[in-house]
Motif scaffolding. Structure first.
Motif, short mmCIF file in Angstrom:
data_model
loop_
_atom_site.label_atom_id
_atom_site.label_comp_id
_atom_site.label_asym_id
_atom_site.label_seq_id
_atom_site.Cartn_x
_atom_site.Cartn_y
_atom_site.Cartn_z
N LYS A 44 61.79 1.62 58.89
CA LYS A 44 59.92 1.55 58.59
C LYS A 44 59.77 0.01 60.23
O LYS A 44 58.87 0.46 60.44
CB LYS A 44 59.51 1.15 57.23
N GLU A 45 60.73 -0.64 60.03
CA GLU A 45 60.34 -1.29 60.96
C GLU A 45 60.54 -1.22 62.68
O GLU A 45 60.04 -1.32 63.79
CB GLU A 45 61.29 -2.17 60.90
N GLU A 46 61.02 -0.09 62.46
CA GLU A 46 61.30 0.91 63.73
C GLU A 46 59.89 1.34 64.27
O GLU A 46 59.51 1.59 65.41
CB GLU A 46 62.34 2.40 64.18
N ASN A 47 59.31 2.29 63.17
CA ASN A 47 57.88 2.78 63.38
C ASN A 47 56.77 2.10 63.42
O ASN A 47 56.13 2.37 64.35
CB ASN A 47 57.93 3.78 62.04
N THR A 59 60.69 9.82 63.75
CA THR A 59 60.66 8.77 63.37
C THR A 59 59.88 8.75 62.03
O THR A 59 60.74 8.04 60.49
CB THR A 59 60.34 7.26 64.16
N VAL A 60 59.09 9.67 61.77
CA VAL A 60 58.01 9.37 61.06
C VAL A 60 58.92 10.78 59.46
O VAL A 60 59.31 10.70 58.51
CB VAL A 60 57.16 9.67 60.65
N PHE A 61 59.21 11.64 60.74
CA PHE A 61 60.48 12.04 59.74
C PHE A 61 61.50 12.00 59.14
O PHE A 61 61.83 12.44 57.62
CB PHE A 61 60.81 13.67 60.09
N LEU A 62 61.96 11.30 59.20
CA LEU A 62 63.06 10.63 59.04
C LEU A 62 63.16 9.26 57.89
O LEU A 62 63.91 9.61 56.60
CB LEU A 62 64.22 9.85 60.41
N HIS A 63 62.69 8.87 58.46
CA HIS A 63 61.13 7.53 56.87
C HIS A 63 60.79 8.51 55.82
O HIS A 63 61.23 8.02 54.82
CB HIS A 63 60.30 7.30 57.42
N SER A 64 60.47 9.64 56.22
CA SER A 64 60.07 10.74 54.87
C SER A 64 61.63 11.65 53.77
O SER A 64 61.12 11.65 52.82
CB SER A 64 59.35 12.00 55.11
N TYR A 65 62.25 11.44 54.79
CA TYR A 65 63.91 12.07 54.48
C TYR A 65 64.55 11.73 53.35
O TYR A 65 64.79 11.97 52.78
CB TYR A 65 65.12 12.40 55.11
N LEU A 66 64.51 9.68 53.74
CA LEU A 66 64.57 8.84 53.08
C LEU A 66 64.17 8.67 51.69
O LEU A 66 64.82 8.30 51.13
CB LEU A 66 65.10 7.37 53.91
N ALA A 67 63.17 8.54 52.03
CA ALA A 67 62.16 8.19 50.76
C ALA A 67 62.37 9.35 50.16
O ALA A 67 61.87 9.00 48.45
CB ALA A 67 60.08 8.59 51.62
N TYR A 68 62.24 10.81 50.12
CA TYR A 68 62.87 11.67 49.77
C TYR A 68 63.81 12.07 48.80
O TYR A 68 63.84 11.83 47.17
CB TYR A 68 62.35 13.42 50.01
#
Length: 489
Positions: free
Chosen positions: A213-216, A237-246
């Motif tokens: 999130k800080e990188e985004n 990077t946003v899709f990676l954050h979505s993957y971690l949130a999932y």
């Protein structure tokens, strides 16, 4: 321990720690030489030798001389094992505990030499209970170092048909540890250890998610996508954050399901292990699960995935049925029969919709959920009739109670003379006969012409009475006038 923790970030502290350890090794060797004299017994000599070997191994371990450190650790562990075999009870436990303390360092040295299976043994040691907090932190540090060595080979991850490059170091370490997550759950013997595994995973997951999130925030492409309304292709990077949130939401769901199963087992257990489980607690857990599934559908990049949306909706309907069921049990326990019956009817509606939705779903736990829904429908069918019968019996009990209850009225006696009620307060010192003081009542205002007529009133004359008062002076007035010269001038 403070110096050791500071040595990870400051080189000066590290050199200071190594110098202190070298002095400690010199003192340990000197102690071993002193204990080697004839005045000491064999047990003291062996303990001094084992202590000196452990201190030397610790120094080589910090200097990353793995082979030498492993040999010295083995030497100390062998001495402690032999000493444990010569004693019983408390003394034996002390030596065995010392052997267990040296085992993680031995396996870590073996891993650095080339044994790839050592990381599994380190994780298994972490799961075992009865360790001190200081030793658990040391194990976590060893596992983290091992994961960092393995994470160097991880560069991308594939999810929902899309390959995402992974550049963040924390995310790499987390994804490497995620591969061993299922193995750790299988090795966990009871529910408490499994919950501990979930808590550790979620904690690492939150740290990795925060790092992305800080990188985004610093990435202009990701920031532009998050601020835009029209959307478009989701950046990596946003899709990676979505993957971690999932992963966070799904693992939270699995942890809550584990809590629910443990509460249900505790409720049906016999003896001392039996615990009272309130239906509202289970309903609250299912409500949290539904919220987690709802948050998954709002993640960027998943709104256009019909397969995932269909799976999430089927699971949501299933958990809504269970939540509604336990809310109904709560109302039934409070003798709110109408609400309970309405909720049971809603359970059947949710269960039917969920079973229909599961027909188009290919998730791994599909069959298990369908069996649970069928069992739920059978139980609800029986509870509906039981609830209806209980409501009828409850009404009959209430009618019997009302026949023997005298209703106490707050009205005074003068207002209820036409009713007969047994009121024992009338025979007390403060009977309720009437309102006292009485209530104010409105009256007509004073007419205005009375005030106006006052100025036109004709009073009788009083002058004759005033003259009589002046003439009646008497002998006292005559004497007073003669003595004091009161005559006319």
């Amino acid at each position: 321990m403070q110096l050791k923790s500071e040595a990870n970030t400051e080189h000066r502290k590290r050199f200071h720690m190594i110098n202190r350890m070298k002095k400690a090794v010199q003192h340990a060797d000197h102690l071993a030489v002193l204990c080697g004299s004839e005045k000491c017994d064999p047990r003291t000599k062996l303990e001094a030798c084992a202590y000196a070997d452990a201190m030397k191994a610790g120094l080589h371990f910090v200097q990353e001389k793995w082979k030498t450190a492993m040999e010295l650790y083995y030497s100390a562990s062998t001495i402690y094992t032999k000493l444990a075999g010569a004693f019983v009870d408390e003394i034996k436990e002390i030596y065995l505990q010392r052997v267990a303390d040296l085992a993680p360092n031995i396996r870590y040295c073996e891993y650095n030499i080339g044994d790839e299976s050592a990381i599994k043994d380190l994780r298994a040691m972490r799961l075992k209970g009865g360790l001190q907090d200081e030793w658990i932190s040391s194990l976590d540090e060893l596992i983290e170092k091992t994961q960092e060595r393995q994470a160097a080979t991880l560069s991308e991850v594939t999810w929902r048909g899309r390959t995402i490059p992974v550049k963040n170091e924390k995310v790499r370490v987390f994804l490497m540890g995620l591969k061993e997550f299922d193995t750790q759950l299988e090795q966990a013997e009871d529910v408490e250890l499994k919950l501990s595994v979930y808590e550790t995973l979620l904690k690492e997951l939150i740290d990795a998610q925060q790092s992305v999130k800080e990188e985004n925030k610093e990435d202009p492409v990701s920031l532009l996508f998050l601020l835009s309304v029209d959307g478009g292709r989701v950046p990596n990077t946003v899709f990676l954050h979505s993957y971690l949130a999932y992963l966070r939401q799904t693992n939270t769901v699995q942890r809550n399901l584990l809590l629910i199963s443990s509460l249900l087992r505790a409720a049906v257990a016999k003896g001392e292990n039996r615990k009272v489980t309130k239906p509202q607690d289970l309903a609250r857990l299912y409500d949290i699960i539904i919220q987690n599934l709802t948050e998954i559908l709002s993640l960027p990049g998943l709104q256009d995935d019909p397969v995932l949306i269909r799976d999430i909706q089927a699971e949501t309907l299933c958990y809504k049925a269970f939540r509604c069921f336990y809310i109904g049990r709560t109302c039934e326990g409070a003798k709110r029969w109408k609400e309970a019956l309405a909720l049971y009817e809603q359970v059947l509606v949710y269960a039917k919709e969920s079973q229909k939705a599961y027909e188009n779903v290919n998730t791994p736990g599909k069959e298990k959920e369908i069996r649970a829904l069928k069992d739920l429908v059978k139980e609800v069918d029986g509870l509906k009739y039981s609830c209806h019968a209980s409501s009828i019996l409850d009404m009959e009990d209430l009618s019997d109670q009302f026949t023997h209850v005298s209703v106490k009225s707050n009205k005074p006696l003068e207002e209820r003379l036409h009713l007969y009620q047994e009121d024992s307060s009338l025979a007390t010192k403060k009977p309720n006969f009437t309102h006292f003081p009485p209530d104010f009542q409105p009256i007509a205002c004073k007419p205005l012409f009375f005030d106006v007529a006052l100025s036109l009133a004709d009073y009788p004359s009083l002058e004759d009475k005033l003259d009589q008062k002046k003439q009646g002076g008497g002998i006292s007035s005559f004497v007073k006038g003669w003595l004091w010269g009161g005559g006319k001038k």
